[in-house]
Scaffold this active site. Structure first.
Site, mmCIF file in Angstrom:
data_model
loop_
_atom_site.group_PDB
_atom_site.id
_atom_site.type_symbol
_atom_site.label_atom_id
_atom_site.label_comp_id
_atom_site.label_asym_id
_atom_site.label_seq_id
_atom_site.Cartn_x
_atom_site.Cartn_y
_atom_site.Cartn_z
ATOM 1 N N TYR A 1 0.869 -1.179 0.000
ATOM 2 C CA TYR A 1 0.000 0.000 0.000
ATOM 3 C C TYR A 1 0.910 1.235 0.000
ATOM 4 C CZ TYR A 1 -4.051 -2.988 0.943
ATOM 5 O OH TYR A 1 -5.030 -3.933 0.851
ATOM 6 N N ARG B 1 1.360 -1.024 10.944
ATOM 7 C CA ARG B 1 1.598 -2.329 10.305
ATOM 8 C C ARG B 1 2.699 -2.187 9.268
ATOM 9 N NH1 ARG B 1 -2.186 -7.312 8.069
ATOM 10 N NH2 ARG B 1 -1.712 -8.071 10.138
ATOM 11 N N LEU C 1 -0.497 -17.170 9.871
ATOM 12 C CA LEU C 1 -0.639 -18.606 10.152
ATOM 13 C C LEU C 1 -0.459 -18.943 11.629
ATOM 14 C CD1 LEU C 1 0.802 -20.334 6.973
ATOM 15 C CD2 LEU C 1 -1.570 -20.237 7.743
ATOM 16 N N GLY D 1 -6.040 -13.653 11.148
ATOM 17 C CA GLY D 1 -6.862 -13.264 10.016
ATOM 18 C C GLY D 1 -7.790 -14.385 9.619
ATOM 19 N N ARG D 2 -7.258 -15.303 8.806
ATOM 20 C CA ARG D 2 -8.113 -16.330 8.202
ATOM 21 C C ARG D 2 -8.780 -17.246 9.214
ATOM 22 N NH1 ARG D 2 -3.369 -17.658 4.134
ATOM 23 N NH2 ARG D 2 -2.292 -16.979 6.021
HETATM 24 C C1 FMN Z 1 -9.471 -12.112 2.539
HETATM 25 C C2 FMN Z 1 -8.286 -11.423 3.169
HETATM 26 C C3 FMN Z 1 -8.162 -10.047 3.036
HETATM 27 C C4 FMN Z 1 -7.091 -9.381 3.630
HETATM 28 N N1 FMN Z 1 -7.001 -8.028 3.532
HETATM 29 C C5 FMN Z 1 -6.037 -7.365 4.198
HETATM 30 C C6 FMN Z 1 -5.987 -5.948 4.205
HETATM 31 O O1 FMN Z 1 -6.798 -5.264 3.583
HETATM 32 N N2 FMN Z 1 -5.021 -5.356 4.918
HETATM 33 C C7 FMN Z 1 -4.111 -6.089 5.635
HETATM 34 O O2 FMN Z 1 -3.264 -5.508 6.292
HETATM 35 N N3 FMN Z 1 -4.105 -7.403 5.611
HETATM 36 C C8 FMN Z 1 -5.050 -8.064 4.926
HETATM 37 N N4 FMN Z 1 -5.053 -9.429 4.931
HETATM 38 C C9 FMN Z 1 -3.959 -10.130 5.606
HETATM 39 C C10 FMN Z 1 -4.344 -10.442 7.030
HETATM 40 O O3 FMN Z 1 -4.534 -9.255 7.776
HETATM 41 C C11 FMN Z 1 -3.270 -11.268 7.702
HETATM 42 O O4 FMN Z 1 -2.114 -10.473 7.894
HETATM 43 C C12 FMN Z 1 -2.893 -12.484 6.874
HETATM 44 O O5 FMN Z 1 -4.062 -13.146 6.400
HETATM 45 C C13 FMN Z 1 -2.009 -13.441 7.661
HETATM 46 O O6 FMN Z 1 -2.636 -13.832 8.853
HETATM 47 P P1 FMN Z 1 -3.490 -15.198 8.946
HETATM 48 O O7 FMN Z 1 -2.572 -16.320 8.554
HETATM 49 O O8 FMN Z 1 -3.929 -15.238 10.382
HETATM 50 O O9 FMN Z 1 -4.665 -15.064 8.006
HETATM 51 C C14 FMN Z 1 -6.120 -10.103 4.343
HETATM 52 C C15 FMN Z 1 -6.252 -11.499 4.441
HETATM 53 C C16 FMN Z 1 -7.316 -12.151 3.877
HETATM 54 C C17 FMN Z 1 -7.419 -13.651 4.013
#
Ligand code: FMN
Length: 213
Positions: free
Chosen positions: A40, A88, A160, A182-183
């Site tokens: 970004y 971030r 993760l 996140g996920r």
């Molecule tokens: C559908 C989706 C949309 C995401 N959009 C953003 C976003 O707009 N900004 C951001 O900083 N991270 C975004 N992420 C990343 C998550 O914030 C997170 O850092 C990333 O998924 C890794 O963490 P996790 O393994 O717990 O999902 C997004 C992730 C997913 C799956």
């Protein structure tokens, strides 16, 4: 191709970040996070991979971090002292050469701390190029741990983190002050409550939920 922002436009956008923080405060939020990761705008300024400017906002580390720090100052100026500002960052672009690096993140974190950032949310990648990312459980945690160890700035780890014991260990070991999901939260919105139960912690539910837990 994107065009280079004029300095006037940079000042305008910096003001818009402050406006966004003001709106967030008015809406009742108690934490604001400046997004400087994932390619970004702020992240594009930070990384030499995307920042090809030759003025005061490009080239040296000081110049590439200038816009980020100006945004942080503008946000911090409108955000109450007693409420936290998070930032971030992508700890690394994961590029073999020409990208933002973990060393720069540590140096940058120390500056963010001086500029009133309360916590660094340590992600990685997202800025393009031939990035090779060794994705796996907790793969970004070491970057967060390094920032914490070398700068003392509180950090959050993300990426993760899916199991309660895994999350607990990251915090208990002092690798991070918080974990972000996140996920896994998309898959299971009740994850924090389930994790608390698995870890034997007390949970507090709204009274309307009381007979369901
Ligand atoms: C559908 C989706 C949309 C995401 N959009 C953003 C976003 O707009 N900004 C951001 O900083 N991270 C975004 N992420 C990343 C998550 O914030 C997170 O850092 C990333 O998924 C890794 O963490 P996790 O393994 O717990 O999902 C997004 C992730 C997913 C799956």
């Amino acid at each position: 191709m994107p065009t280079e922002l004029t300095e006037e436009r940079i000042r305008e956008i910096t003001g818009q970040f402050a406006d966004a923080a003001r709106r967030a405060l008015a809406a009742g939020f108690e934490v604001v996070e400046v997004h400087g990761a994932h390619g970004y705008l702020i992240g594009e300024f930070l990384s030499p991979h995307s920042n090809r400017r030759t003025d005061a906002y490009g080239g040296s580390f000081e110049n590439r971090t200038r816009f980020a720090l100006e945004v942080v100052d503008a946000v911090r100026a409108v955000w109450p002292e007693d409420l936290p500002v998070f930032f971030r960052v992508s700890a690394t672009d994961w590029l073999e050469e020409g990208g933002w690096t973990a060393d720069e993140t540590v140096r940058f974190a120390a500056l963010l701390r001086e500029h009133g950032v309360d916590l660094l949310d340590v992600s990685s990648g997202g800025n393009g190029g031939p990035a090779r990312i060794p994705v796996g459980p907790g793969y970004q945690v070491p970057f967060a741990a390094r920032v914490k160890a070398e700068t003392g700035l509180p950090v959050a780890a993300v990426g993760l983190i899916t199991e309660s014991a895994q999350a607990e260990k990251i915090v208990a070991n002092g690798e991070a002050d918080a974990v972000l999901l996140g996920r896994e939260l998309l898959r299971d919105a009740s994850w924090p409550r389930r994790a608390a139960r698995e870890l034997g912690a007390e949970t507090h539910a709204p009274s309307q939920y009381a007979w369901a837990i």
